[in-house]
Structures are given as structure tokens and as C-alpha cells.
Scaffold this active site. Structure first.
Site, short mmCIF file in Angstrom:
data_model
loop_
_atom_site.label_atom_id
_atom_site.label_comp_id
_atom_site.label_asym_id
_atom_site.label_seq_id
_atom_site.Cartn_x
_atom_site.Cartn_y
_atom_site.Cartn_z
N ASP A 47 5.43 7.44 -5.70
CA ASP A 47 4.07 6.93 -5.82
C ASP A 47 3.10 8.08 -6.07
O ASP A 47 2.96 8.97 -5.23
CB ASP A 47 3.67 6.19 -4.54
CG ASP A 47 2.29 5.57 -4.66
OD1 ASP A 47 2.15 4.59 -5.41
OD2 ASP A 47 1.35 6.08 -4.01
N TYR A 52 -4.61 12.62 -6.80
CA TYR A 52 -3.88 13.48 -5.86
C TYR A 52 -3.77 14.92 -6.35
O TYR A 52 -3.36 15.82 -5.60
CB TYR A 52 -2.47 12.93 -5.58
CG TYR A 52 -2.42 11.53 -5.01
CD1 TYR A 52 -3.56 10.90 -4.49
CD2 TYR A 52 -1.23 10.81 -4.99
CE1 TYR A 52 -3.51 9.62 -3.98
CE2 TYR A 52 -1.16 9.52 -4.47
CZ TYR A 52 -2.31 8.93 -3.98
OH TYR A 52 -2.24 7.65 -3.48
#
Length: 315
Positions: A47, A52
Site C-alpha cells: 500500500d 508518503y
């Protein structure tokens, strides 16, 4: 022996692996090792998200695993997410192309709208002045185009309340396949889980261990007496019990770790089950939402004046 819950079928017919490696808060320097370890252990679901800031490293690790013959692309499930600054319809394909470039992939198995929140293009951080008015129907139409092009084999959302999910389904040509949300024994999402089930949308749980590590969001979920008692009775660790609870409740789980032994421990959740007399004890756990997302609310700027508005009362 209990039947292993290794996949869940989506409304597209695709099968999403039930346990995925979360990469949120995984530093670029260590995320490649975590992904490599996870895939060698047996994980087939990673994921990711543009926000991020580690997709390049994930991509490098994936390419190395492909070239070494450890795994084939078609055996993996890779998810990523559209960030709030890229909601304009013309920016959606560019954002997806950038993610594919960073991950060194030709397609994603799942692409999600990360939040029902939009921010000024090119803005950085969670300043109130960055917030703009989202137009989810327009963003979704652009997501659908990527689905039709085959760049995203399934599309969905993240952090959507029952109401926001229902509103989207009312106008969607391609129904969302997944709603990825915070879900763990401290925030069991009973209402949303039932709504998703009734609408054929798979619920995927992030922070399934309650974010016990570093960062601003923490909980003592793995020390909870209900969970430690069940773990002791079953001869499992508290983390394994919490993850298996998720699988038995019918949603995929995305534990994040960069520690080799914990990555292995978190995957040892098959071929056993929590008996009903112990499963019912999870209902005794008081509920506390950890991810409030106050950075997305403001009295005068953006779409949501309060946290209650953002989550439509599901807080």
C-alpha cells in the site's frame, strides 16, 4: 483447521490480498528493505501513496525483486493514492503517471482518492490557506478515465464517510471498489463497515494496529487487556490477534512495519481463527478515533468547518 482468509473479492471481480504492507511513515532509507522483506516472506499487497514521499524507493525495490525472479508483477497488488493537490480533472492523469513513473510500473491494481479534501495545486503542508473546495464528482470522472485506460485496474476512495461514499455512488459510472479507512479494535467502524457491505464496497483498514510506533498518532491497543488475554489463550501475539480480528470482520488490513521480525509476525495470521466466544469480547473495547485530521478543517477556508463535518458525524 480454520480456512485461511487470503483474499477478498472486489466488485470488479479482482481479488485483493487480505494482508498488505503499509508504507506510511516508512522513511525512504528503510522502506525498500521493508518491501523486499515483506515480499520474500509472502506478502503480495503493498500500500503506497504519493503523499508518503517514498514511492521511488518502493519502485526500486520492486524492480530488483522482478529482475531477480523473486516475484512477477502480475502476482502483486499495488495500491496508490491521489493527493489533495491533484484533484483537478486535468491533474489526475499527471499525478497517476508520476506515481507509475516512481514505482516503475505500467499500471496500478488500485488507485484511491486519498481524502475528500482538495488543496491548492503545488501547495505543501496543512496550512488553512491551502484548502480549496473539492469537486469529488469531477475528480471521480477523471479517475474513471484512468480505469478505462487500464492504468488503474480498480479505483476507490480513502477516508470517506458513509454519506460521502453514498453521494459518490449516486453519480459514479464506475462504482468505487474500496474505501480505505482507519480501522482497528479501538475504532471498529461498525456503521461504515455495514454501509460498505450493503453497497458492495470493500473496506480496507489502515493503522490496523492503532499506529503503535512513532509519529503523532499512537495508542496502547496492543496492551489492551481484552486483546492480551485473547492472545494468551490462543498462543498468538497481540498484533496477530488484532490483525486476524480485522480479517474475520471482513476487511483487508495494512500493517506498517520496517522491522523484519514484526513484518514476519504480522503475516502469520492465516490457518487459525478467533472463536466466537472470544471474538464477541472486542465489543467491550471503548471506541476512540485516532485520526481526527484537524489540518483539513477551518472555520472559513475549505469545505469543512469542523471535524464532525469532515467525517459527517462518524467521529
Amino acid at each position: 483447521m480454520a480456512k485461511a482468509i487470503r483474499f477478498f473479492e472486489l466488485n470488479t471481480g479482482a481479488k485483493i490480498p487480505s494482508v498488505g504492507l503499509g508504507t506510511w511513515q516508512s522513511d525512504p532509507g528503510v522502506v525498500a528493505d521493508a518491501v523486499t522483506t515483506a515480499i520474500k516472506v509472502g506478502y503480495r499487497h503493498i500500500d503506497c501513496a504519493q503523499a508518503y514521499n517514498n514511492e521511488k524507493e518502493v519502485g526500486t525495490a520492486l524492480q530488483k525483486l522482478f529482475s531477480e525472479g523473486v516475484v512477477k508483477r502480475e502476482d502483486l497488488w499495488i495500491t496508490s493514492k491521489l493527493w489533495c493537490t491533484d484533484h483537478a480533472p486535468e491533474d489526475v492523469p499527471k499525478a497517476l503517471d508520476k506515481t507509475l513513473e516512481n514505482l516503475q510500473l505500467e499500471y496500478l491494481d488500485l488507485y484511491l482518492i486519498h481524502w475528500p479534501v482538495s488543496m491548492r495545486k503545488g501547495s505543501v503542508g496543512f496550512k488553512p490557506e491551502n484548502l480549496t473546495q473539492p469537486d469529488i464528482p469531477s475528480t471521480w470522472k477523471a479517475m474513471e478515465a484512468q480505469y478505462y485506460f487500464g492504468k488503474a485496474r480498480a479505483i476507490g476512495v480513502s477516508n470517506f464517510s458513509s454519506k460521502k461514499l453514498g453521494d459518490l455512488q449516486d453519480i459514479a459510472e464506475v462504482p468505487p471498489a474500496v474505501n480505505q479507512v482507519e480501522c482497528h479494535p479501538y475504532w471498529q467502524q461498525g456503521k461504515l463497515r455495514e454501509f460498505c457491505k450493503s453497497r458492495g464496497v470493500h473496506l480496507s483498514g489502515y493503522s490496523p494496529l492503532g499506529s503503535p510506533g512513532t509519529g503523532s498518532i499512537k495508542s496502547d491497543i496492543l496492551k489492551n487487556s481484552v486483546i492480551t488475554t485473547i492472545a494468551e489463550k490462543l498462543g498468538k501475539t497481540p498484533a496477530q490477534v488484532v490483525l486476524h480480528w480485522g480479517l474475520q470482520m471482513g476487511h483487508s488490513v495494512l500493517p506498517k512495519s520496517t522491522n523484519e521480525s514484526r513484518i514476519k509476525e504480522n503475516f502469520d495470521v492465516f490457518d487459525w481463527s478467533i472463536p466466537d466466544d472470544l471474538l464477541c469480547k472486542f465489543s467491550e473495547i471503548p471506541q476512540t478515533k485516532l485520526v481526527k485530521s484537524t489540518g483539513f478543517v477551518h472555520e472559513t477556508l475549505g469545505a469543512y468547518k469542523t471535524v464532525e463535518e469532515l467525517w459527517d458525524g462518524e467521529v
